[in-house]
Design a protein around this motif. Sequence first.
Motif, PDB file in Angstrom:
ATOM      1  N   THR A   1      66.037  12.900  32.095  1.00 48.65           N
ATOM      2  CA  THR A   1      65.730  12.882  30.360  1.00 48.65           C
ATOM      3  C   THR A   1      64.570  11.997  29.953  1.00 48.65           C
ATOM      4  N   ARG A   2      64.493  13.081  28.255  1.00 42.51           N
ATOM      5  CA  ARG A   2      63.014  12.542  27.690  1.00 42.51           C
ATOM      6  C   ARG A   2      63.572  12.191  26.552  1.00 42.51           C
ATOM      7  N   MET A   3      63.242  11.607  25.407  1.00 42.91           N
ATOM      8  CA  MET A   3      63.497  11.380  24.606  1.00 42.91           C
ATOM      9  C   MET A   3      62.993  12.007  23.647  1.00 42.91           C
ATOM     10  N   ALA A   4      63.434  12.604  22.251  1.00 45.93           N
ATOM     11  CA  ALA A   4      63.033  13.600  20.745  1.00 45.93           C
ATOM     12  C   ALA A   4      63.463  12.999  19.969  1.00 45.93           C
ATOM     13  N   LEU A   5      62.366  13.905  19.121  1.00 41.88           N
ATOM     14  CA  LEU A   5      62.705  13.808  17.703  1.00 41.88           C
ATOM     15  C   LEU A   5      63.080  15.140  16.785  1.00 41.88           C
ATOM     16  N   VAL A   6      64.262  15.326  16.281  1.00 44.45           N
ATOM     17  CA  VAL A   6      64.136  16.349  15.778  1.00 44.45           C
ATOM     18  C   VAL A   6      64.943  16.240  13.831  1.00 44.45           C
ATOM     19  N   PRO A   7      63.771  17.091  13.065  1.00 42.07           N
ATOM     20  CA  PRO A   7      64.111  17.150  11.481  1.00 42.07           C
ATOM     21  C   PRO A   7      65.514  17.383  10.836  1.00 42.07           C
ATOM     22  N   ALA A   8      66.064  16.349  10.943  1.00 37.19           N
ATOM     23  CA  ALA A   8      67.872  17.166  11.270  1.00 37.19           C
ATOM     24  C   ALA A   8      68.147  15.491  10.197  1.00 37.19           C
ATOM     25  N   ARG A   9      69.167  15.930   9.235  1.00 38.73           N
ATOM     26  CA  ARG A   9      69.994  14.862   8.038  1.00 38.73           C
ATOM     27  C   ARG A   9      71.663  14.106   8.986  1.00 38.73           C
ATOM     28  N   ARG A  10      71.769  14.944   9.560  1.00 39.80           N
ATOM     29  CA  ARG A  10      73.204  14.435  10.899  1.00 39.80           C
ATOM     30  C   ARG A  10      72.731  15.292  11.749  1.00 39.80           C
TER      31      ARG A  10
ATOM     32  N   VAL B   1      56.629  20.789  20.054  1.00 38.68           N
ATOM     33  CA  VAL B   1      57.642  22.476  20.230  1.00 38.68           C
ATOM     34  C   VAL B   1      57.658  23.291  19.095  1.00 38.68           C
ATOM     35  N   ASP B   2      56.467  24.348  18.855  1.00 42.37           N
ATOM     36  CA  ASP B   2      57.285  25.351  18.241  1.00 42.37           C
ATOM     37  C   ASP B   2      57.728  26.744  19.066  1.00 42.37           C
ATOM     38  N   ALA B   3      57.737  26.611  20.252  1.00 44.63           N
ATOM     39  CA  ALA B   3      58.079  28.388  20.826  1.00 44.63           C
ATOM     40  C   ALA B   3      59.059  28.867  20.823  1.00 44.63           C
ATOM     41  N   THR B   4      58.898  29.859  20.502  1.00 43.36           N
ATOM     42  CA  THR B   4      60.901  30.688  20.366  1.00 43.36           C
ATOM     43  C   THR B   4      60.521  31.755  20.759  1.00 43.36           C
ATOM     44  N   LEU B   5      61.636  32.375  21.038  1.00 40.76           N
ATOM     45  CA  LEU B   5      61.649  33.252  21.477  1.00 40.76           C
ATOM     46  C   LEU B   5      61.262  34.463  20.530  1.00 40.76           C
ATOM     47  N   ASP B   6      60.594  34.153  18.990  1.00 41.67           N
ATOM     48  CA  ASP B   6      60.381  35.611  18.484  1.00 41.67           C
ATOM     49  C   ASP B   6      58.331  34.660  18.239  1.00 41.67           C
ATOM     50  N   GLY B   7      58.337  33.902  19.433  1.00 43.03           N
ATOM     51  CA  GLY B   7      56.448  33.443  19.114  1.00 43.03           C
ATOM     52  C   GLY B   7      57.062  32.064  18.365  1.00 43.03           C
ATOM     53  N   PRO B   8      55.324  32.311  18.464  1.00 49.99           N
ATOM     54  CA  PRO B   8      55.344  30.580  17.749  1.00 49.99           C
ATOM     55  C   PRO B   8      55.879  30.379  15.997  1.00 49.99           C
ATOM     56  N   TRP B   9      56.571  28.933  16.165  1.00 45.64           N
ATOM     57  CA  TRP B   9      57.491  28.548  14.611  1.00 45.64           C
ATOM     58  C   TRP B   9      56.630  28.149  13.708  1.00 45.64           C
ATOM     59  N   HIS B  10      56.505  29.051  12.386  1.00 40.31           N
ATOM     60  CA  HIS B  10      55.894  28.337  11.159  1.00 40.31           C
ATOM     61  C   HIS B  10      55.697  26.601  11.886  1.00 40.31           C
ATOM     62  N   GLU B  11      56.217  25.575  12.003  1.00 35.61           N
ATOM     63  CA  GLU B  11      56.472  24.560  12.091  1.00 35.61           C
ATOM     64  C   GLU B  11      57.033  24.071  13.471  1.00 35.61           C
ATOM     65  N   PRO B  12      57.052  22.854  14.092  1.00 35.49           N
ATOM     66  CA  PRO B  12      56.723  21.745  15.412  1.00 35.49           C
ATOM     67  C   PRO B  12      58.776  21.791  14.641  1.00 35.49           C
ATOM     68  N   LEU B  13      59.443  22.244  15.736  1.00 32.25           N
ATOM     69  CA  LEU B  13      61.075  22.272  15.766  1.00 32.25           C
ATOM     70  C   LEU B  13      61.440  20.955  16.023  1.00 32.25           C
ATOM     71  N   LEU B  14      60.434  20.451  17.293  1.00 29.88           N
ATOM     72  CA  LEU B  14      61.054  18.775  17.823  1.00 29.88           C
ATOM     73  C   LEU B  14      59.974  18.273  18.507  1.00 29.88           C
ATOM     74  N   TRP B  15      59.843  17.090  18.622  1.00 29.99           N
ATOM     75  CA  TRP B  15      59.209  16.007  19.496  1.00 29.99           C
ATOM     76  C   TRP B  15      59.626  15.339  20.451  1.00 29.99           C
ATOM     77  N   TYR B  16      59.128  15.404  21.917  1.00 31.75           N
ATOM     78  CA  TYR B  16      59.938  15.036  22.636  1.00 31.75           C
ATOM     79  C   TYR B  16      58.288  14.453  23.997  1.00 31.75           C
ATOM     80  N   ALA B  17      59.086  13.366  24.015  1.00 29.14           N
ATOM     81  CA  ALA B  17      57.913  12.227  25.250  1.00 29.14           C
ATOM     82  C   ALA B  17      57.778  13.152  26.442  1.00 29.14           C
ATOM     83  N   ASP B  18      56.935  12.973  26.720  1.00 25.08           N
ATOM     84  CA  ASP B  18      56.488  13.541  28.283  1.00 25.08           C
ATOM     85  C   ASP B  18      56.820  12.765  28.991  1.00 25.08           C
ATOM     86  N   GLY B  19      57.251  11.747  29.243  1.00 32.11           N
ATOM     87  CA  GLY B  19      57.572  10.649  30.710  1.00 32.11           C
ATOM     88  C   GLY B  19      59.422  10.108  30.445  1.00 32.11           C
ATOM     89  N   ALA B  20      59.763  10.080  31.013  1.00 33.75           N
ATOM     90  CA  ALA B  20      61.304  10.055  31.468  1.00 33.75           C
ATOM     91  C   ALA B  20      61.965   8.530  30.501  1.00 33.75           C
TER      92      ALA B  20
END
Length: 292
Positions: free
Chosen positions: A181-190, A24-43
Amino acid sequence: MATLPNPLPDPAAAGLDLPPGSLVDATLDGPWHEPLLWYADGAADQGDWAGLRAAGRRVGLLPVLVTGGQRDQWPEAWDLSPNSASYPGDHDPEEVLAGYWTDYADDELGDAAPADGASGEPGDGANGKPETGSGSGSGSAGAWPGLAPVPAREAAEDPDTAAAGIVAVVADDADLWLGGTRMALVPARRSADIPAAIGWTGAVNHENDVARLCAVLRSWEDRYDARVVVLGFDTMIVSVGRPPATMEEARALAAEHYAFCPDNIDQSPPYDLDAYAEKAVLDQDAWSFWWD
């Protein structure tokens, strides 16, 4: 800057064996310069959490459940705004909460006590507004009471194990009360930084800079072994590895919850901080928040 630089890697190139999903790179200001998160298609499957956490941590990713809610709004439709988020470490959690308390509690709780001769319904003030209870002034908002103390009890288990337990419950029953709900991964340290890392705006009617809320979440990580485990368009669930074990502790923390998310009390019966402390804070291994 929402977080320290930590771009989302290409899952395949990073050696991650993930189920089918979307970046996902969709933001209020248009596509972000890099993906913000990944999330699964299924439950979400409760068994996926531990594997995703172990695999993701190698490349700087943390798991979180995402929900479409009753309106079927998934992350592409969340009005993400990473440009609006600062860095959580730049904010002092007590200053943040004290500011919210001044802005919201004085207006909503300050006149809760009935005037002489007036009476209200049990748990309500004269104007139908929530009473603060003995933990925050008993009918008057008063001054900010300060941060709640660390609970006297020891944690029963590792915070991430506790988080996995909440994820298992949510993933199993999500269709009944979250809309899936779906599983997601986010680039974060905590875990506390996950909302800021994606520029989450679910609390925008309360706070424009989600990093300030994340500063509070960091403090809850430290004091209560909290982890952000579910995000929706305007909802959040936090696992709690070390919840308050006495009403005194719960009342003190309820004041923080009110400052953090007034809608939890202002718009949810019985509109009373003492009742909220007893039902939603005392010995509770998960906290739920929603912002109107």
